[in-house]
Design an enzyme around this catalytic site. Structure first.
Site, PDB file in Angstrom:
ATOM      1  N   ASP A  35       3.633  11.802  -4.253  1.00 21.57           N
ATOM      2  CA  ASP A  35       3.787  10.736  -3.265  1.00 21.57           C
ATOM      3  C   ASP A  35       5.040  10.947  -2.428  1.00 21.57           C
ATOM      4  O   ASP A  35       5.763  11.937  -2.585  1.00 21.57           O
ATOM      5  CB  ASP A  35       3.782   9.351  -3.930  1.00 21.57           C
ATOM      6  CG  ASP A  35       4.936   9.145  -4.902  1.00 21.57           C
ATOM      7  OD1 ASP A  35       6.017   9.741  -4.689  1.00 21.57           O
ATOM      8  OD2 ASP A  35       4.768   8.363  -5.860  1.00 21.57           O
ATOM      9  N   LYS A  57       2.290   7.113   0.969  1.00 21.49           N
ATOM     10  CA  LYS A  57       2.148   6.335   2.196  1.00 21.49           C
ATOM     11  C   LYS A  57       3.095   6.877   3.252  1.00 21.49           C
ATOM     12  O   LYS A  57       4.311   6.807   3.110  1.00 21.49           O
ATOM     13  CB  LYS A  57       2.453   4.860   1.928  1.00 21.49           C
ATOM     14  CG  LYS A  57       1.471   4.200   0.973  1.00 21.49           C
ATOM     15  CD  LYS A  57       1.829   2.751   0.724  1.00 21.49           C
ATOM     16  CE  LYS A  57       0.829   2.100  -0.231  1.00 21.49           C
ATOM     17  NZ  LYS A  57       1.171   0.695  -0.497  1.00 21.49           N
ATOM     18  N   MET A 172      13.016  -1.484  -3.215  1.00 23.88           N
ATOM     19  CA  MET A 172      12.219  -1.560  -1.983  1.00 23.88           C
ATOM     20  C   MET A 172      12.245  -2.959  -1.370  1.00 23.88           C
ATOM     21  O   MET A 172      11.223  -3.520  -1.000  1.00 23.88           O
ATOM     22  CB  MET A 172      10.772  -1.147  -2.266  1.00 23.88           C
ATOM     23  CG  MET A 172      10.625   0.223  -2.888  1.00 23.88           C
ATOM     24  SD  MET A 172      11.113   1.570  -1.781  1.00 23.88           S
ATOM     25  CE  MET A 172       9.762   1.543  -0.625  1.00 23.88           C
TER      26      MET A 172
END
Length: 512
Positions: A35, A57, A172
């Site tokens: 990722d 992402k 995050m």
């Protein structure tokens, strides 16, 4: 036969912070599923022929849903492959490893969870912030900050969390920093409680923003501070003024491209990283044994060792392969009893010393011209000279020696061949200005790097390096770079790795 899945934590970003077991998994896996937060440099440790699949992402890549990732791992393992699921940080901390492991178990697939160093502790450490401190915080909480405000309020008991521990670490949480701050103040944390946001911690882009609960939202807006980042709340943030260390290193914040061969790059990489820089390795050449016809000529040259008056070594590779060939042929270095042996450059001299050979002293320039300057009066017509070298070595030295009347035998010890690796991450970094300097240690690295960019579809390789500080180890390499259209920004004062790194440090200091 069903494969096995390793659910591996890649650490916070700096590729050196992966665990030994995690690295072993990458080196042995048949396919790596990775990722965004796993450093792409780790993929260079994959075994030859292994497959890599991006599932993170990013705006320029297709994103798989978690359910699709779960099924992908199952399908790959059922096809007989050993799979490494590489996740940023630690896979058990907001890494959804439980869902993946549950799916694997449901299908009878064997798996291992390999812990990683979580960003919750390592990223603050790289910013000089210990998450606990004997006098300030004896406990810490790790809290997700990634959900929408409504979901955060559902999943977090703010009344209990706010004062449960001395330090609060939100993962995050940049987009929700205003909501988080308001909830903490509302539930009892003073508005002047220190806050730190550390973006891309342990990477070249590491950036730290300091404030307090009362003003951090405004500071984030003013600085246009973007994710991903770790948020630290608590008095430990004040330790940063005394303990910050990464930013003080000479090459902090600099990502440097290394184009040397894989076998040669380690020394340069280590020196850069020891000074706080981040390296990106893209070897553009490999060193191989000579082809059959050249090897026959090399064998013939080495059968005449007792005839040579001089042996000039001009590279470390020349030394290493020379002794490899001697061993292969059953030859003995004592056959050179008649010859005077000299080396160009301190690294080549040191390579000879490791084989028990003390070379003739060579003052002055660390290139072939220095040989003529040092021994010009001793080089006599009719003398026999052996030049153990690579197939791309300059013709200048043998031409000068022949002009002086010496008999020159060029023995090709090794051949330099270009690599053909595709590297999407390198292209992405160049496009986004993520490579700050590029190092070239030979003319062949310059030529082959530009050719590699062309092969990867870059229409104008020279233009692609705009903004990248071109760093060359010596005037010969620099001349090749300039002829190719590059502007050389840093030229090592001496043709050595140490001098090359010193040049990078001087440039960085000047531009701080």
């Amino acid at each position: 036969m069903v494969g096995k899945v390793y659910l591996v934590g890649a650490g916070p970003g700096d590729p050196r912070l992966i665990t030994v077991k995690g690295l072993n998994c990458i080196e042995q896996g048949d396919v790596i599923v990775y990722d965004r937060l796993a450093n792409p440099s780790l993929l260079k440790k994959m075994k030859r022929g292994a497959e890599k699949i991006y599932v993170g992402k990013r705006t320029d890549r297709h994103t798989l849903k978690q359910e699709e990732i779960n099924q992908l791992l199952v399908d790959l393992a059922l096809s007989g492959k050993n799979v490494v699921r590489l996740k940023g940080g630690d896979p058990t901390i907001f890494g959804r490893v439980g869902e993946e492991a549950e799916m694997l178990r449901k299908h009878g697939i064997t798996y291992e969870i390999v812990p990683g160093i979580t960003a919750a502790i390592s990223v603050p450490a790289y910013a000089g912030i210990p998450v606990t401190h004997r006098e300030l915080a004896s406990s810490m909480s790790i809290i997700t900050g990634h959900e929408s405000p409504d979901k955060l309020d559902e999943s977090i008991d703010w009344e209990k969390v706010t004062n449960a521990t001395g330090t609060l670490v939100f993962m995050m949480g940049v987009a929700n920093i205003g909501h988080i701050s308001k909830q903490l103040i509302l539930h009892g944390r003073p508005s002047d409680t220190p806050v730190a946001l550390i973006r891309w911690g342990t990477r070249a882009e590491q950036d730290t923003l300091i404030g307090n609960l009362g003003n951090i939202e405004q500071k984030v807006k003013e600085a246009n501070f973007k994710p991903p980042a770790v948020t630290v709340v608590g008095d430990v943030v004040n330790q940063r003024d005394k303990l910050k260390w990464a930013e003080n290193m000479p090459l902090f914040g600099t990502r440097i491209l290394v184009t040397r061969t894989r076998t040669q790059a380690s020394d340069l990489v280590r020196k850069i990283e020891d000074l706080g820089g981040e390296t990106y390795e893209f070897p553009v050449i490999e060193i191989e044994m000579p082809a059959k016809e050249k090897l026959e000529a090399t064998n013939a040259a080495l059968q005449r060792l007792s005839e040579y008056d001089w042996v000039f070594f001009t590279s470390v590779n020349g030394v290493e392969y020379f002794f490899h060939h001697l061993e292969r042929l059953g030859q003995d270095i004592r056959s050179l009893h008649k010859a005077r042996i000299s080396a160009v450059g301190p690294a080549t001299k040191e390579a000879l010393r490791r084989y028990g050979i003390v070379s003739e002293e060579l003052p002055g320039r660390f290139q072939a011209e220095g040989l003529i300057e040092a021994f010009g009066d001793l080089l006599k017509a009719g003398q026999q000279v052996l030049l153990p070298r690579g197939d791309l070595a300059r013709s200048w030295l043998p031409e000068i020696l022949i002009e002086k009347g010496l008999s020159v035998t060029e023995a090709i010890m090794y051949e330099t061949v270009p690599t053909h690796d595709e590297d999407d991450e390198l292209l992405r970094l160049l496009h986004k200005g993520g490579i700050h300097a590029a190092t070239f240690t030979s003319s062949s690295t310059v030529t082959n790097f530009l050719a590699a960019l062309t092969q990867m579809g870059v229409e104008n390789p020279v233009q692609a390096l705009n903004g990248v500080k071109i760093t060359c180890i010596g005037p010969v390499t620099a001349n090749t770079a300039e002829k190719a259209g590059l502007e050389v920004d840093i030229l090592a004062e001496e043709a050595t790795i140490d001098s090359l790194v010193a040049g990078l440090c001087a440039w960085k200091l000047q531009n701080n």
